[in-house]
Write a protein that holds these residues in place. Structure first.
Motif, short mmCIF file in Angstrom:
data_model
loop_
_atom_site.label_atom_id
_atom_site.label_comp_id
_atom_site.label_asym_id
_atom_site.label_seq_id
_atom_site.Cartn_x
_atom_site.Cartn_y
_atom_site.Cartn_z
N UNK A 1 0.74 -1.28 -0.22
CA UNK A 1 -0.10 -0.05 0.14
C UNK A 1 0.86 1.21 0.04
N UNK A 2 0.68 2.04 -0.95
CA UNK A 2 1.34 3.25 -1.05
C UNK A 2 0.61 4.59 -0.34
N UNK A 3 -0.55 4.38 -0.27
CA UNK A 3 -1.67 5.41 0.27
C UNK A 3 -2.76 4.67 0.85
N UNK A 4 -2.91 4.67 2.31
CA UNK A 4 -3.99 4.04 2.92
C UNK A 4 -5.19 4.56 2.77
N UNK A 5 -5.34 5.84 2.58
CA UNK A 5 -6.67 6.70 2.49
C UNK A 5 -6.93 7.01 0.98
N UNK A 6 -6.71 6.11 0.01
CA UNK A 6 -7.11 6.59 -1.25
C UNK A 6 -7.36 5.36 -2.15
N UNK A 7 -8.08 5.12 -3.30
CA UNK A 7 -8.32 4.35 -4.01
C UNK A 7 -7.25 4.38 -5.12
N UNK A 8 -6.66 3.20 -5.60
CA UNK A 8 -5.99 3.01 -6.74
C UNK A 8 -6.71 3.32 -7.94
N UNK A 9 -6.10 4.05 -8.89
CA UNK A 9 -6.86 4.52 -10.21
C UNK A 9 -7.20 2.97 -11.10
N UNK A 10 -6.70 2.06 -10.88
CA UNK A 10 -7.03 0.82 -11.53
C UNK A 10 -8.30 0.36 -11.05
N UNK A 11 -8.65 0.61 -9.50
CA UNK A 11 -9.79 0.04 -9.20
C UNK A 11 -11.13 1.30 -9.20
N UNK A 12 -10.87 2.36 -9.49
CA UNK A 12 -11.74 3.58 -9.35
C UNK A 12 -11.32 4.52 -8.58
N UNK A 13 -12.16 5.13 -7.79
CA UNK A 13 -12.03 6.50 -7.15
C UNK A 13 -12.62 6.24 -5.73
N UNK A 14 -12.49 7.05 -4.76
CA UNK A 14 -13.19 7.35 -3.65
C UNK A 14 -14.68 7.39 -3.58
N UNK A 15 -15.11 8.06 -4.67
CA UNK A 15 -16.60 8.01 -4.93
C UNK A 15 -17.25 7.06 -5.27
N UNK A 16 -16.26 6.22 -6.16
CA UNK A 16 -16.90 5.00 -6.43
C UNK A 16 -16.88 3.88 -5.40
N UNK A 17 -15.88 3.98 -4.26
CA UNK A 17 -15.96 3.13 -3.13
C UNK A 17 -17.41 3.77 -2.35
N UNK A 18 -17.46 5.19 -2.34
CA UNK A 18 -18.82 5.38 -1.52
C UNK A 18 -20.07 5.07 -2.03
N UNK A 19 -19.94 4.90 -3.41
CA UNK A 19 -21.05 4.47 -4.14
C UNK A 19 -21.50 2.97 -3.76
N UNK A 20 -20.16 2.10 -4.00
CA UNK A 20 -20.44 0.87 -3.52
C UNK A 20 -20.96 0.46 -2.24
N UNK A 21 -20.19 1.00 -1.36
CA UNK A 21 -20.69 0.99 0.22
C UNK A 21 -22.17 1.16 0.37
N UNK A 22 -22.57 2.38 -0.41
CA UNK A 22 -24.07 2.62 -0.31
C UNK A 22 -24.78 1.69 -0.74
N UNK A 23 -24.44 1.22 -2.02
CA UNK A 23 -25.45 0.03 -2.61
C UNK A 23 -25.47 -1.10 -1.51
N UNK A 24 -24.14 -1.67 -1.33
CA UNK A 24 -24.05 -2.67 -0.21
C UNK A 24 -24.89 -2.64 0.70
N UNK A 25 -24.76 -1.41 1.49
CA UNK A 25 -25.92 -1.27 2.72
C UNK A 25 -27.33 -1.23 2.35
#
Length: 566
Positions: free
Chosen positions: A84-108
């Motif tokens: 891990x190079x940055x524990x507070x960000x998403x690697x561009x190969x996987x998307x963005x923090x906004x993508x993470x938030x959207x996925x988290x919201x849908x999962x919940x």
């Protein structure tokens, strides 16, 4: 045998519901997502967060309670994101923090808890703090965040001790000073590009507490802690002894030694638990800790530490009734001593899938399977894997499912060696296949390019030909398919509250594991001969039954101890 021939699935699931008020951390079925191999949204051949988001309804339909995501943080991907190079960000190969938030919201929104992987033993060598350490002088505060030492020998040309990397080779790499002369050595229990943090440093401890807060504030439900037993090293970093080396397992985890399972590591997790307890009361910590005994593992799940720890003794069990019963008994007893639930797991991203593992002769678990190695018997492995799964899902506690096992996926055992990406492959001198075989992208639709993994058909590792017939769409609503067995078992597990039941052993024929949990009798035949079927009304079986009076080899059944009535 079909469900309709025994007890009506819809009748039971309609009339029986999961026990209310239970702590999900003691009962959940958690589905592990390996992001780069789950689902790709943009056609680059690598799975990503939008791809996960798109496929989440399939997991809710499967019947799991939570998902655990392997690392998706910013990383040069030297070890597939565990650098891990940055524990507070998403690697561009996987998307963005906004993508993470959207996925988290849908999962919940689908009723799924979300656990994220945390990698606290080491960072990437591209982490800003390690780059600062390399630029700083020996003895500087920057270097003290990692484990730097002078070398041994007349000119410091030898590593500081004899520790070995889990990925083979020495656990130390020498630096080069700004003037080009050889410098100090830094510790990496894994790859050269994964320097170990110095957990004696207060800055490191404070940094990870802040990382925990960052993700908790975003709404994650908890953390799976990678290599949880390695953070604290023995004072003075003494050499390993020969007695430490002989207990090495197939992945290179030495289990004992000055770098593993030091008592003071528990200080860290008591701090973390205290932080989690300031949030909502149902956040979770789960330890990945390869330790020498179940009693040592139970120390990680004491009341003021973690909530769960992976049960690797169970994962490594042979398909043998005596062995299985012993491990189950020992696991439950060790965790009962500290009031913690027991977890059960058969596969993950670091081991040969249990469909393939159980299709090999009994013996040490291989670290990957190459084309020239003995090939697993797929049909035998599948029968045993399905039987193992039904046995596991009937046990009280929490269970983990690795993506694709619900499809009966084997490892890719004939992967071209030139395509391997696991650091173990080259660090072992190209002798150990490593973990790529269990990390191949999933098959979703048999008729689509790349079996529906993503648009365009690209996959970062090729899928074996066998995956086409195992694709999800080929198994949906197909009676007897592995997917439908998982769906049915998960629904019955919830309906009969097996996760909160009590396990009571029943005497059985040699080679048979048999117990009662609540209203159900569970029997697994690990032997080579059929045995009489236990008394009870058949609820489901892991394999086809042509004669309901006998339980065939490599088959598990669930029976109603008392006939269910409306």
């Amino acid at each position: 045998m079909t469900i309709e021939e025994t007890v009506a699935f819809s009748d039971i699931t309609a009339d029986l519901e999961s026990t209310p008020g239970q702590d999900w951390r003691r009962t959940a079925v958690v589905y592990q997502i390996y992001p780069r191999s789950f689902a790709d949204s943009n056609g680059d051949g690598i799975g990503d967060l939008p791809g996960i988001n798109h496929r989440l309804p399939a997991l809710a339909e499967l019947g799991v309670d939570a998902i655990w995501l392997s690392p998706f943080y910013k990383s040069p991907q030297a070890d597939a994101g565990y650098d891990v190079a940055d524990y507070r960000d998403v690697d561009p190969v996987f998307g963005t923090l906004a993508d993470f938030d959207a996925m988290l919201e849908r999962a919940h929104g689908l009723g799924l808890k979300v656990i994220v992987d945390l990698v606290p033993n080491h960072s990437s060598d591209e982490h800003v703090w390690f780059q600062q350490a390399l630029a700083a002088a020996p003895g500087s505060p920057e270097r003290d965040r990692y484990v730097f030492r002078e070398g041994r020998g007349e000119h410091g040309e030898l590593p500081p001790n004899n520790w070995e990397s889990c990925f083979r080779g020495p656990a130390w790499t020498r630096t080069t000073n700004p003037d080009g002369t050889p410098g100090q050595w830094y510790l990496h229990l894994f790859d050269t590009k994964q320097p170990d943090w110095n957990w004696e440093n207060p800055q490191v401890r404070a940094e990870f507490l802040d990382v925990l807060r960052f993700w908790l504030d975003r709404g994650v439900d908890g953390f799976r802690v990678d290599v949880a037993h390695a953070l604290i090293k023995a004072p003075g970093l003494p050499d390993m002894k020969a007695s430490d080396e002989v207990v090495e397992d197939s992945e290179g985890y030495f289990h004992t030694g000055p770098m593993w399972d030091q008592d003071r590591v528990h200080e860290v997790y008591r701090e973390w638990r205290a932080l989690l307890d300031t949030y909502s009361p149902d956040r979770i910590l789960c330890a990945e800790a390869w330790v020498p005994s179940l009693s040592r593992l139970a120390r990680y799940v004491r009341e003021d530490e973690m909530h769960q720890a992976f049960n690797f003794d169970y994962l490594e069990s042979e398909w043998d009734a005596t062995h299985l019963r012993s491990v189950i008994d020992s696991s439950v007893a060790a965790n009962d001593e500290v009031g913690a639930p027991t977890t059960w797991v058969l596969s993950n991203h670091d081991v040969v899938r249990h469909v393939s593992r159980l299709g090999l002769p009994a013996g040490p678990r291989p670290n990957g399977i190459r084309a020239q190695d003995q090939q697993p018997d797929y049909q035998l492995g599948l029968r045993r894997a399905r039987a193992s799964t039904l046995l596991m899902l009937a046990l009280p506690g929490s269970a983990y499912i690795y993506q694709g096992e619900e499809l009966g996926l084997p490892d890719h055992t004939e992967l071209d060696d030139d395509l391997r990406q696991d650091p173990t492959w080259w660090r072992s001198g190209y002798t150990e296949a490593g973990r790529d075989g269990c990390r191949v992208p999933l098959p979703w639709e048999a008729g689509e390019p790349g079996l529906g993994f993503g648009p365009g058909g690209a996959t970062w590792l090729p899928q074996p030909a066998s995956y086409a017939e195992l694709a999800r769409d080929k198994q949906e609503d197909v009676e007897g398919s592995t997917l439908e067995m998982y769906r049915t078992a998960l629904a019955f597990r919830r309906a009969f509250a097996l996760a909160v039941g009590d396990l009571e052993w029943v005497d059985a024929e040699p080679g048979v594991v048999r117990f009662v949990n609540g209203e159900l009798t569970i029997a697994a035949n690990t032997g080579t001969e059929a045995v009489p079927m236990p008394v009870g009304e058949l609820l489901m079986a892991s394999g086809e039954l042509t004669d309901h009076s006998v339980l065939p080899p490599d088959t598990t059944v669930w029976l109603l101890t008392e006939v269910f009535s409306e």
